[in-house]
Design an enzyme around this catalytic site. Structure first.
Site, PDB file in Angstrom:
ATOM      1  N   ASP A   1       1.135  23.684   2.217  1.00  0.00           N
ATOM      2  CA  ASP A   1       2.333  24.486   1.971  1.00  0.00           C
ATOM      3  C   ASP A   1       2.360  24.917   0.512  1.00  0.00           C
ATOM      4  OD1 ASP A   1       4.889  25.581   2.326  1.00  0.00           O
ATOM      5  OD2 ASP A   1       5.524  23.902   3.578  1.00  0.00           O
TER       6      ASP A   1
ATOM      7  N   ASP B   1       5.563  29.468   1.699  1.00  0.00           N
ATOM      8  CA  ASP B   1       7.008  29.322   1.704  1.00  0.00           C
ATOM      9  C   ASP B   1       7.656  30.592   1.163  1.00  0.00           C
ATOM     10  OD1 ASP B   1       9.410  27.454   1.871  1.00  0.00           O
ATOM     11  OD2 ASP B   1       9.511  28.060  -0.236  1.00  0.00           O
TER      12      ASP B   1
ATOM     13  N   GLU C   1       6.066  32.456   5.822  1.00  0.00           N
ATOM     14  CA  GLU C   1       7.439  32.272   6.302  1.00  0.00           C
ATOM     15  C   GLU C   1       8.256  33.479   5.857  1.00  0.00           C
ATOM     16  OE1 GLU C   1      11.057  29.069   5.673  1.00  0.00           O
ATOM     17  OE2 GLU C   1       9.949  29.807   3.948  1.00  0.00           O
TER      18      GLU C   1
ATOM     19  N   HIS D   1      11.200  21.973   9.686  1.00  0.00           N
ATOM     20  CA  HIS D   1      11.917  21.023   8.835  1.00  0.00           C
ATOM     21  C   HIS D   1      13.232  21.579   8.290  1.00  0.00           C
ATOM     22  CE1 HIS D   1       9.715  23.682   6.201  1.00  0.00           C
ATOM     23  NE2 HIS D   1      10.485  23.310   5.197  1.00  0.00           N
ATOM     24  N   ASP D   2      13.579  22.827   8.644  1.00  0.00           N
ATOM     25  CA  ASP D   2      14.782  23.456   8.099  1.00  0.00           C
ATOM     26  C   ASP D   2      15.874  23.711   9.127  1.00  0.00           C
ATOM     27  OD1 ASP D   2      14.058  23.633   5.408  1.00  0.00           O
ATOM     28  OD2 ASP D   2      13.023  25.545   5.671  1.00  0.00           O
TER      29      ASP D   2
END
Length: 580
Positions: A100, A202, A271, A332-333
Site C-alpha cells: 500500500d 491510496d 483507490e 478496512h474503511d
C-alpha cells in the site's frame, strides 16, 4: 501461451490489514511475522495475491496511513528482515505481493514536512500545499477534510495554512512540484527493486489540487454524494471539483506507469474516492499508459438487491471501453458487507447465506477482485464499545458514525477468548459473534462460508470465461441478478437470488447443467431454474448458441447498438473461424 505479465487480469487479491491479521510477537498487535505464519492458509484459499495495508514507520495517528519513512518498517510490525522473509515465502507459495503506497500525503512528523514548515524559503518550502490566509485570517477556501472540518490548518511558523485532505497531521504533498513527483517515484522504485509485485495506491485521485484554490460548489439537488461518506460528514455536502481529481493527475499516472513498465509483471491498483467514481475509474485505467486497474466505493454503498447492483455494473460497462476494473465489497474503511446487507435481527440466521451469495457474486464479475480478510468467513461488523474506539474518524463523528474500528478487529482463527490472534489483550477487542465463525470452526464444515468460498475460488481458476470472459447482463426480473460470462470457447450463466424468498426463472436457449453448485440448494428441471432464498447458480451454456453479431444487429437503439458493439466486439471472430 498466456501472458504471465498480465497475471493481475481476473486475479483475486486478498487484503491483509497487518495490525489485525496475526500477532506473532505477543504484544496484541498483528505483525509481518504473523502474516508469514498464515500465508499457507491464504494460499490454500485460491487467491492470487496479497495486498498488505501500510507497515511503514508512522506515529499511527491514522494507523499507518500517516507515513514518516517510505522505505522502512515500523517496529510494531517487526523488522525489514521480517518483510523480506514474508516476500520470499509468499513467492514460494505462488502469491504475488502488493503493498500500500500512500503517495498523496505524509505524516506531519516526516522530515520533509518538518523542513517545509520551518520557513518560506527553505529547500522544501514548496513540497507541501501552502496558502496565505484570507484578509480576515480565515482559511484560503471552503475545502473540507474527508474526516470532517476544514481541510486547512494554520501554521504559526510560516503564518500560512497547509492543506490536508485527511487528518491535520497528514499534510498534502504538492505534486505540482516535479521534485515531489520524482521523490515519490524513487520511493516506489525502491520497493520494486526489492521484488514487490505491485502497489495499491491510496487516494490515487488526490495527488493534485487546483492552483486557483477556488471554492468547491455545494452539492446540487439530485447530485450524488461521494460514495461511502456518511451523511453526518459535511464532506458529503460539497461537489469536489477543485480539491481532487484534477487533470494533471493523469500526467503523474503516466510517469508512474512508465516506471512500472521497467519491471514487467508488476501492476498498480488505484483507490478512487470521487463524486463520479465509475467515470474516474475508466479515465484512470483506459489504455496502457495509466493505472493497470482501479476500484471505487460504489458497491460499498449499494443496496442488496438486483436492480441497483445491475445499474452499477451496466453504468461501468457503458463507459468502460478497454478499462479494467477491480471490484470489492469490503475493506478496512467500511462496514463489513454482511452487516450492511443483512437485517440485524436476522444476522445469525441469514448472515452465512448472504455472505456466500455476496462473495460468489463479487468473484463472478468481469475484472479483478479484492477480498478483505474475513470475508471468506462471512464476518459481520464487530461491536466495539465507545471506550475501546481508536479510529479518529469515528471519534470525530460519534455517535451518528461509529468509525472504522468495527471492520478492523482481529481475525478470529479460533473460538478462544482472543480468537487465536494473540496471547495478550489485542489492540481492538475480538468480537464474540466473530469467534463463532472462526477459521478453526469453519475448516471442518464442508458447507461453511469458508469451505464454499475456497472451493469456488479454486473452481474459478479453471474456467476461462470466469477469469477473462465478457460479461453480458441477463434479462431477469427485479428479484434476480444474473449475467453470462463468455470467452471464445466457453460460456457460463451466473444467477443470484438476493431475496429472502424462493425465485424461479426460465433459462435461455443453450443452457445446460449446473457448472458449480457446492453450498447451494438450487433446482434445475426442464429448463426452469429455482433458487431458494440467498442462493446462487452457475450453469453451463452452449457457446455456439451465443451469436454476438445477432445480439448487436437485433438492437434497434443506435446508441445501445454502439455500446453492444464495443462490449461484444472481442467475441466476434475476425477470420471466420471459431464460434460466431
Amino acid at each position: 501461451m498466456p501472458d504471465m505479465t498480465q497475471w493481475w487480469r481476473g486475479s483475486v487479491i486478498y487484503q491483509i490489514y497487518p495490525r489485525s491479521f496475526m500477532d506473532a510477537r505477543g504484544d496484541g498487535i498483528g505483525d509481518l511475522a504473523g502474516i508469514t505464519a498464515k500465508l499457507d492458509y491464504v494460499a490454500e484459499l485460491g487467491v492470487d495475491a496479497i495486498w498488505i495495508s501500510p507497515f511503514f514507520p508512522s506515529p499511527m495517528k491514522d494507523f499507518g496511513y500517516d507515513v514518516t519513512d517510505y522505505r522502512g518498517v515500523d517496529p510494531i510490525f517487526g523488522s525489514f528482515h521480517d518483510f523480506q522473509m514474508l516476500l520470499e515465502r509468499a513467492h514460494e507459495l505462488g502469491l504475488k505481493v502488493i503493498i500500500d503506497l500512500v503517495l498523496s500525503h505524509t505524516s506531519d512528523q516526516h522530515h520533509w514536512f518538518i523542513q517545509s514548515r520551518s520557513s518560506r524559503d527553505n529547500q522544501r518550502a514548496d513540497w507541501y500545499v501552502w496558502a496565505d490566509p484570507k484578509p480576515d485570517g480565515t482559511p484560503p477556501n471552503n475545502w473540507l477534510s474527508f474526516f470532517s472540518g476544514s481541510a486547512w490548518t494554520f501554521d504559526s511558523r510560516r503564518r500560512q495554512y497547509y492543506l490536508h485532505n485527511f487528518l491535520s497531521c497528514q499534510p498534502d504533498l504538492n505534486f505540482h512540484n516535479p521534485e515531489v513527483r520524482r521523490a515519490q517515484l524513487d520511493n516506489a522504485r525502491f520497493w520494486l527493486d526489492l521484488g514487490v509485485d505491485g502497489f495499491r495506491l491510496d487516494a490515487s485521485n488526490f495527488y493534485f489540487h487546483s492552483l486557483t484554490l477556488q471554492d468547491n460548489p455545494p452539492l446540487g439537488s439530485g447530485e450524488l454524494k461521494t460514495p461511502s461518506v456518511p451523511a453526518s460528514n459535511p464532506y458529503s455536502m460539497q461537489r469536489h471539483q477543485f480539491d481532487i481529481s484534477q487533470p494533471e493527475n493523469l500526467g503523474f499516472l503516466n510517469e508512474l506507469r512508465s516506471l512500472m513498465d521497467e519491471y514487467p509483471g508488476t501492476m498498480t491498483v488505484g483507490e478512487i474516492s470521487d463524486d463520479r467514481p465509475l467515470e474516474r475509474m475508466v479515465e484512470y485505467t483506459l489504455g496502457d499508459d495509466r493505472l493497470h486497474m482501479a476500484y471505487t466505493f460504489d458497491l460499498f454503498d449499494a443496496e442488496f438487491s438486483a436492480k441497483p447492483l445491475r445499474d452499477i455494473i451496466e453504468h461501468f460497462q457503458y463507459y468502460a471501453g478497454d478499462a479494467w476494473p477491480c471490484w470489492a465489497l469490503s475493506n478496512h474503511d467500511v462496514t463489513r458487507v454482511v452487516s450492511r446487507w443483512t437485517d440485524h435481527e436476522h444476522l445469525e440466521q441469514q448472515g452465512p447465506m448472504v455472505a456466500k451469495v455476496a462473495t460468489l457474486m463479487l468473484c463472478s464479475l468481469y475484472g479483478s477482485i479484492c477480498l478483505y480478510q474475513g470475508e471468506e468467513l462471512g464476518l459481520p461488523e464487530a461491536d466495539v464499545p465507545y471506550e475501546r474506539l481508536v479510529d479518529p474518524y469515528g471519534l470525530a463523528l460519534w455517535p451518528e458514525y461509529k468509525g472504522r474500528d468495527g471492520c478492523r478487529t482481529p481475525m478470529p482463527w479460533t473460538d478462544g477468548e482472543r480468537g487465536g490472534f494473540s496471547t495478550v489483550e489485542p489492540w481492538l477487542p475480538v468480537d464474540g459473534h466473530q469467534r463463532r465463525l472462526s477459521v478453526e470452526r469453519q475448516q471442518a464444515d464442508t458447507e461453511s462460508t469458508l469451505s464454499v468460498v475456497r472451493d469456488f475460488l479454486h473452481w474459478r481458476k479453471t474456467q476461462p470465461a470466469m477469469l477473462g470472459g465478457t460479461l453480458i447482463l441477463g434479462d431477469f426480473d427485479d428479484d434476480l441478478l444474473g449475467w453470462l460470462r463468455v470467452s471464445q470457447d466457453q460460456a457460463i450463466l451466473a444467477v443470484f437470488n438476493l431475496t429472502a424468498e424462493s425465485r424461479s426463472t426460465r433459462l435461455p436457449e443453450g443452457a445446460g447443467g449446473l457448472a458449480y453448485h457446492r453450498g447451494f440448494r438450487v433446482r434445475l428441471q426442464e429448463g426452469m431454474l429455482t433458487l431458494p432464498a440467498y442462493q446462487a447458480a452457475f450453469i453451463h451454456v452452449d457457446r455456439a448458441s451465443i451469436d454476438p453479431k445477432a445480439l448487436i444487429e437485433q438492437e434497434p437503439d443506435p446508441e445501445r447498438k454502439g455500446f453492444l458493439s464495443r462490449l461484444l466486439g472481442s467475441l466476434i471472430p475476425q477470420d471466420g473461424v471459431g464460434p460466431s
